[in-house]
Structures are given as C-alpha cells and as structure tokens.
Design an enzyme around this catalytic site. Structure first.
Site, PDB file in Angstrom:
ATOM      1  N   LYS A 175      45.833  44.161  39.738  1.00  0.00           N
ATOM      2  CA  LYS A 175      46.415  43.184  40.633  1.00  0.00           C
ATOM      3  C   LYS A 175      47.361  42.118  40.056  1.00  0.00           C
ATOM      4  O   LYS A 175      48.224  41.549  40.555  1.00  0.00           O
ATOM      5  CB  LYS A 175      45.443  42.715  41.520  1.00  0.00           C
ATOM      6  CG  LYS A 175      44.436  41.707  41.053  1.00  0.00           C
ATOM      7  CD  LYS A 175      43.601  41.311  42.054  1.00  0.00           C
ATOM      8  CE  LYS A 175      42.345  40.267  41.412  1.00  0.00           C
ATOM      9  NZ  LYS A 175      43.089  39.061  41.042  1.00  0.00           N
ATOM     10  N   THR A 176      46.678  41.655  38.802  1.00  0.00           N
ATOM     11  CA  THR A 176      47.535  40.420  38.423  1.00  0.00           C
ATOM     12  C   THR A 176      48.681  40.682  37.889  1.00  0.00           C
ATOM     13  O   THR A 176      49.809  39.913  37.709  1.00  0.00           O
ATOM     14  CB  THR A 176      46.694  39.721  37.156  1.00  0.00           C
ATOM     15  OG1 THR A 176      45.295  39.658  37.608  1.00  0.00           O
ATOM     16  CG2 THR A 176      47.201  38.679  36.488  1.00  0.00           C
ATOM     17  N   ASP A 200      47.091  35.235  45.487  1.00  0.00           N
ATOM     18  CA  ASP A 200      46.093  36.144  44.736  1.00  0.00           C
ATOM     19  C   ASP A 200      44.642  35.919  45.319  1.00  0.00           C
ATOM     20  O   ASP A 200      44.436  34.755  45.908  1.00  0.00           O
ATOM     21  CB  ASP A 200      46.037  35.615  43.300  1.00  0.00           C
ATOM     22  CG  ASP A 200      45.277  36.624  42.308  1.00  0.00           C
ATOM     23  OD1 ASP A 200      44.988  37.931  42.782  1.00  0.00           O
ATOM     24  OD2 ASP A 200      44.773  36.608  41.085  1.00  0.00           O
ATOM     25  N   GLU A 201      43.648  36.756  45.295  1.00  0.00           N
ATOM     26  CA  GLU A 201      42.351  36.941  45.790  1.00  0.00           C
ATOM     27  C   GLU A 201      42.313  36.425  47.226  1.00  0.00           C
ATOM     28  O   GLU A 201      41.541  35.465  47.670  1.00  0.00           O
ATOM     29  CB  GLU A 201      41.516  35.849  44.790  1.00  0.00           C
ATOM     30  CG  GLU A 201      41.485  36.194  43.461  1.00  0.00           C
ATOM     31  CD  GLU A 201      40.701  37.207  43.027  1.00  0.00           C
ATOM     32  OE1 GLU A 201      40.136  38.008  44.151  1.00  0.00           O
ATOM     33  OE2 GLU A 201      40.493  37.660  41.898  1.00  0.00           O
ATOM     34  N   GLN A 251      35.690  42.917  47.908  1.00  0.00           N
ATOM     35  CA  GLN A 251      35.032  41.943  46.848  1.00  0.00           C
ATOM     36  C   GLN A 251      35.143  40.509  47.547  1.00  0.00           C
ATOM     37  O   GLN A 251      34.991  39.622  46.743  1.00  0.00           O
ATOM     38  CB  GLN A 251      35.768  41.916  45.865  1.00  0.00           C
ATOM     39  CG  GLN A 251      35.944  43.236  44.897  1.00  0.00           C
ATOM     40  CD  GLN A 251      36.730  43.208  43.436  1.00  0.00           C
ATOM     41  OE1 GLN A 251      36.089  42.485  42.615  1.00  0.00           O
ATOM     42  NE2 GLN A 251      37.717  43.716  43.358  1.00  0.00           N
ATOM     43  N   ARG A 295      31.916  45.986  37.399  1.00  0.00           N
ATOM     44  CA  ARG A 295      32.196  45.241  36.125  1.00  0.00           C
ATOM     45  C   ARG A 295      32.039  45.967  34.887  1.00  0.00           C
ATOM     46  O   ARG A 295      32.442  45.438  33.994  1.00  0.00           O
ATOM     47  CB  ARG A 295      31.111  43.908  35.906  1.00  0.00           C
ATOM     48  CG  ARG A 295      31.117  42.756  36.960  1.00  0.00           C
ATOM     49  CD  ARG A 295      32.502  42.205  37.442  1.00  0.00           C
ATOM     50  NE  ARG A 295      32.898  43.078  38.782  1.00  0.00           N
ATOM     51  CZ  ARG A 295      34.260  43.007  38.828  1.00  0.00           C
ATOM     52  NH1 ARG A 295      34.935  42.385  38.141  1.00  0.00           N
ATOM     53  NH2 ARG A 295      34.538  43.570  39.728  1.00  0.00           N
TER      54      ARG A 295
END
Length: 718
Positions: free
Chosen positions: A33-34, A218-219, A249, A594
């Site tokens: 995503k980044t 973002d997020e 998330q 993770r």
C-alpha cells in the site's frame, strides 16, 4: 513513466492510475500500500495533473511521513518540501502556525503531550479544590479528549445525567479556559481548532480547497469522526479523496477509530466499488489462508481474500502448554533453535494481547541469557531528563508556560519547596496571572529570594540564547540550568541520562526549521509530535517483544502469538459485545499477518494473572483455523464425546498415558471429578507429590487441563 510504473501488479497499477475522482483502496496486509500511495502521488505530478504544492497526504506516524518524503524525492524531480505530507496532528499544527491569529492563538503556542496534559489537569483539580481520587486526572483527560475527538466543545455537550458528569463538563470548560490563558494546546485541540477555523472561515476554506485538489490518506481505517469530518471539509465538492486502508486491520476503536468511515466514504464521495489489493508480498500461503479463514467470520466486511505466489510454506505450529511458564520455555527453546538455524533474533517477535504477559517471558529470557527488547517502551522525548531540558527550552521561548515552569522550578533542587509553589499558584489564581508573573512579583523573605534566583537564571538563559543556533541554545540550557552537574553526581543512572542529553543536542543540530526565527518553537512542536510513537531502539541483535497493537505495520520472519485463551485473547472485555469480539478477531488477523515464513500459536492450561492462578479455555481463534494448516506440537487427549461442540476435532490426538506409580491422596487415575468452572472430567495423569501435586484431567467440555490441587477445588465422584 514506464520506469515509474514498472513492477506494479494489475490492481496496483489500476489504483495508481485511477482517474481524477475519489477512490477507496482496500489494501490487504503486505500488499504494497505504501508503494501504491507514493507512486500515485508521483504519477499525478509526472502526468501534470497536480503540482507538488497541490498535494495533501495524511499518514498516521511521523515515520511514515518521512518515508513518503524520501521515496517521493527519489521518484520525481521536484522539491517535496512544498507538499503537505504529515500526520493529522502535524498538518494541523502547520495550518494553525500559519493562521494563529484567526485561530485565536499566540504565535508561539506550545503543544502539550499526554503527560503535560495530565499535569495541567492535576493543577486544575487543585485550583478547584477537587479530589483527584474522585476525579482521576487520567479519566478527566480521557473525557476531554474523547469530547474533542467527537468535535464537541464543553458548552455543546448533551445535558449531564449525574452530578459527576456535570462536574466533568465544568472541568472541560475550565481546562479550555486554562489552556487559552497559557497559550497552549493539546493534541486533540490541534485538530478541533483547525476544523472549527475551516468551518467558520469561508475564505480560508475556499483557499485550501482550491489549493489541495488531491488529498491522499494512509491507514484510513484508523480515522476517527473528527478526522473524517476535517477531510470532508477540505475536500469540498470537487476535490479528489484517495483513501487507502484495510477494514480488516481496524484495531483502534479504543482510540476513537471508526471503521464505519470506510463505508461512509463510499456513499459520501460516490465511490461505486473499492479497488482491492489482494496479492500479498510478505507471507507464505499457509499463513494467508489462516488469516482469511479467521477474518471471514466477521460481519459487515467490505471483503477481500489475500493470496501469494510465494508458495504454501510450512504449517502453523500450535503448542498447548501446561502453564504459562511451560509456554514461555517452549517459545524460548524454539527461538534458540531458529537462531541456531541462522535466523537473526531481530527477525523474530513474540506477540501478546496484554503487557502483563511479558513478565514470565522476560524471566525465561533472562535465565536463557537471550538479548531481548520490549518494543514500545519509553521513547526518547518521553525520558525524564529530556523532558526537563525541553521544559527549560519552553521557558526560554515562552516564560508564561506554567507546565514547563512547574516541571523545572526546583530541578535541580534550589530550595523552592511545595509550600512556595502552592503560594505561587494561589497568587496566580487570585490575580489572574501566570506563574512566571507571580514569580517576578514575589515579595521579600527567603522563598522570594530563591524565586528571584530562578527568575534571574531564566532571564540569563533567554539573553544568552539571543543569536545562538538551536543546538547552541540546547547545550547552553543543559550546562547552565544545572542539569548536567546534577546527573554527573548520579552514579547509578547519570551516565545514561547524560548520554540522552547529549543526544538531544545532536537532535537540535540536525533539525532544519522552515523559519530560522521560529527554530525553538518548531523544534518543540516536532518533539511533542514525535512523543507517543513506537520507535525501535538501535543496538545489538535482540528478540522483539510487544503487544499485538504495537506490532501493527511490522513484519518478522517468525512470529509467536502467545496467550491464546478465552478472556485473554479475545480479551474478556470484548466477550459480551459482538463489535468488541470482531475487533479482537481483527487484532488476531493483524497478529497472524505479521509473520513472513513461520507462525507459532501457543496457549496455557493454567496461567498466573494479577497474582492468581487461572485455568483458561483455549481461544476460539485457534479453533477457527482450518485443520490442514496446523501442526500440533503438544500432545492432547481425546475428550469425552458429549458436549464437544466447542472443541475442534482435529486437536484430539494420542492415547491416555499410563498411571503414575505413586498413589494419589483422595484421587485415582480414571476417577470422575467435577470442577466449578470446567464441569465433569476424568483424572488421567499426575505429577509431583504432597503440596506440589498436580492432576491432569480430561474435561468433557473443555478438554485437557493440568490443575494444581493447592488452588483447584475439585469434587471427587465415587
């Protein structure tokens, strides 16, 4: 352009080259995503759709903002400093600095971090003669921040239902008045004040709506109600809002995050369908299949299914321990085994739901002489000596800062006691002046002389700092305030504290303000904004320990998720609330994703929590993972057939072990027993003797448990 877009998969390319209309990008864990977000900005600039000054990009950490700046600097040949890239708090701070008059703030307004805000509330309670036991500062702080994050001022709160609630309303109003008088703002105030100014000032709103044609977030799943309202206000009717997030998330409801903002965006910005990034570049297939199986049990999802072309990988390992100590020992043994195979300790992490769980793990780690690090401990700008130095710097910038003055008025000790400070505060309240003004007007006597010396010290620092660089000013303060001499005399912790003060000078030397004349103010703002972020410590190779919340955004080759028991994970506070349980499942989803290569799940049949032994039931999350994905490392016993609906059949293995040679006082192998919590069961094994005797019992409904007879109240059935 081809070089800019090279290596993107089809869905990433679709997101990056999305037309000039609003979009919601559902970016699964490890889906890049980044890269999508930064490439989107670079593509907009490279294709001439926006100039750098027309970009507003919102991140949730300063680290993410810096990373975005760095990446963009290497992707497009423009000055990225002209872009507005930062956190909500950072961007609102920048906005209010530019429009401080319109916002009703002094030019040198300071930002209160969480600790300073609590200190301000304690002072307020004292001035209003209210007990901090009846009105705990942390609870008052939570009420004030929660109200601000909902966009509600004290005068607009709904009518109080109880006298206690009425007093909280009064405290909120008094706290706001105190902050206005002292020229300070807290974190929540930065956003609320910015929102109110944009809402009230049509010309200012039109200016920024005209400037920021493309707003990227973002997020997005972590936004609260006020943040979303702020974004809508800036977007207006014609700007493009490009939001990237993952509803699976969303784990910060306790901070006010509204996962519902994602669905609201689809409606408010007329987005027909989200763009889904489902290809994962982090984890092997087995781990992703487990994550998908877990999260699909949640209702109301926008929906996506992670996949990878990296292969299936190894099965997930499950260990059901006798006790929390046994669980910890198993984890550490596996860590050492992985280390022998060549895996770095820093590429392994132990995750837990509650910080209290770390004690047993740390005990075993110390015994094993394995280096470890608690991720998310005290950050640099939260360390005591650093906060003292920054308080002096705040006084040099603004002597009317009461919080800063109270922190250092007697640090190092200079004979100004609690009684003198109380008298100062009384004068401040009665005359409506700041503590600094009260100090300057102090009369005769010994205490007044000490206050006079303190005033002269601060005035001397202010005078000497004129014309100095920021680093020279910080160095001056550390040396001439007496902080350095004080810590040089501290044989126990002085060396480390002095090293931190020297590092503060280094931080000041490496800080480049936008305006040289505002260097101190900008540096103090940056320090406040940095405090509260989780930052890994530099140093030797070490095993990482952290809560699952702290692990979000991180990844490791091997991950151990410990304490998978009902009441612990999922947490007991969520058990009677479907929304709470779904958030816990999202938290488990975060924990699982993770892991890159290997995932361990563990639980214990008995656990010491808050000083008491508990006999928990295995977490439902373990049972929600398909059988073929898991390799059981611990031997469990096949349960009694009736009432087995809660127990996953694939966890049932091996035969009943042989009876011990020694007789069991009051019990026998094969005897039926009952327990108040676990119900009926059969004794199948025993270990120890006398007061250390433990029985292994196979309960019909809860499976295999080891019970310590010192604590377990069993009833033997004849």
């Amino acid at each position: 352009m081809s070089e800019l877009l090279a290596g993107l998969n089809n869905e990433q390319l679709r997101a990056v080259t999305w037309p000039a209309k609003s979009a919601l990008v559902l970016a699964g864990a490890g889906s890049g995503k980044t890269r999508v977000l930064t490439t989107r900005i670079a593509w907009l600039i490279a294709t001439g759709q926006v100039n750098p000054a027309g970009v507003l990009a919102v991140t949730f950490t300063n680290k993410a903002a810096r990373e975005m700046h760095t990446r963009l600097g290497s992707m497009v040949p423009v000055n990225v400093r002209t872009m507005w890239i930062g956190t909500f708090h950072g961007l609102c701070n920048r906005f209010l600095r530019a429009h401080y008059r319109d916002a009703g703030l002094p030019q040198t307004f300071q930002i209160l971090d969480s600790a300073d805000q609590q200190a301000a509330i304690k002072r307020l309670l004292k001035s209003m003669e209210l007990s901090d036991e009846k009105y705990p500062p942390r609870a008052v702080q939570s009420f004030i921040n929660g109200s601000k994050e909902a966009g509600v001022r004290a005068e607009r709160l709904p009518p109080p239902l109880t006298p206690y609630e009425a007093k909280l309303h009064e405290l909120y109003a008094a706290y706001d008045a105190q902050c206005r008088r002292e020229g300070v703002v807290d974190f929540a105030e930065l956003l609320l004040r910015s929102y109110e100014l944009l809402q009230a000032n049509a010309a200012l709103r039109a200016h920024y709506q005209g400037r920021f044609r493309h707003i990227l977030v973002d997020e997005f799943q972590d936004t609260n109600r006020l943040q979303y309202a702020w974004l809508k206000l800036l977007s207006g009717e014609h700007n493009v809002l490009f939001a990237v997030g993952d509803d699976d998330q969303s784990i910060y409801a306790f901070r006010g995050a509204e996962v519902g903002n994602m669905r609201a965006l689809l409606t408010d910005f007329q987005v027909a369908e989200p763009v889904r990034l489902e290809q994962n570049y982090r984890s092997v297939g087995t781990i992703l299949n487990a994550a998908n199986a877990l999260i699909e049990r949640n209702d109301g999802r926008l929906g996506k299914n992670l996949w990878t072309d990296a292969g299936e990988g190894e099965q997930i390992r499950l260990y059901e321990a006798y006790s929390d100590g046994d669980e910890a020992q198993f984890i550490i043994d596996e860590v050492k085994s992985l280390q022998r195979e060549g895996m770095n300790l820093s590429d392994m992490a132990i995750l837990y739901r509650s910080n209290a769980q770390s004690r047993v793990l740390e005990h075993v780690l110390v015994n094993a002489q394995l280096p470890y690090r608690i991720y998310g401990g005290l950050r640099f700008f939260e360390r005591l000596e650093v906060k003292h130095a920054l308080a002096y710097l705040r006084l040099v910038s603004n002597p009317d800062d009461d919080n800063a003055l109270l922190r250092v008025i007697n640090v190092p000790a200079r004979g100004i006691g609690a009684r003198t400070v109380e008298n100062l505060q009384a004068i401040s309240r009665e005359q409506g002046v700041t503590l600094w003004q009260a100090c300057c007007a102090a009369g005769g006597g010994r205490s007044a002389a000490k206050l006079g010396e303190f005033v002269l010290l601060i005035e001397a620092l202010r005078a000497k700092a004129e014309g100095m660089t920021l680093a020279e000013t910080v160095s001056l303060i550390i040396d001439h305030s007496g902080l350095r001499a004080m810590y040089e005399q501290d044989k126990k912790e002085g060396e480390e504290r002095l090293a931190n003060l020297d590092e503060l000078i280094n931080a000041a030397a490496g800080f480049f303000p936008d305006a040289a004349e505002q260097a101190i103010v900008e540096f103090l703002s940056a320090a406040s904004l940095e405090a509260g972020e989780h930052q890994a410590e530099a140093g030797e190779d070490a095993l990482q320990l952290m809560t699952v919340h702290a692990a979000k955004g991180l990844e490791f080759d091997a991950v151990f998720v410990s304490g998978l028991e009902e009441g612990l994970f999922p947490h007991e506070n969520s058990m009677n609330d479907s929304k709470g349980l779904e958030e816990e499942r999202r938290l488990m989803y975060v924990a699982v994703t993770r892991a890159r290569k290997r995932l361990y799940l563990s639980c214990a049949q008995s656990r010491m929590l808050h000083g008491q032994s508990r006999y928990p039931i295995r977490s439902r999350f373990v049972e929600e993972i398909p059988a073929e994905l898991v390799r059981v490392l611990s031997a469990t016993v096949k349960p009694v057939p009736q009432n087995t609906h809660r127990r996953a059949p694939w966890l049932d293995e091996v035969a009943v072990p042989a009876a011990p040679a020694a007789p069991l006082p009051g019990y026998r192998i094969g005897q039926s027993v009952s327990h108040a919590k676990f119900g009926s069961g059969v004794v199948i094994n025993a270990e120890g003797s006398g007061s250390d005797l433990r029985l292994q019992i196979n309960f019909a409904e809860h499976g295999l448990k080891w019970l310590d007879l010192r604590y377990a109240k069993l009833t033997a059935e004849q």
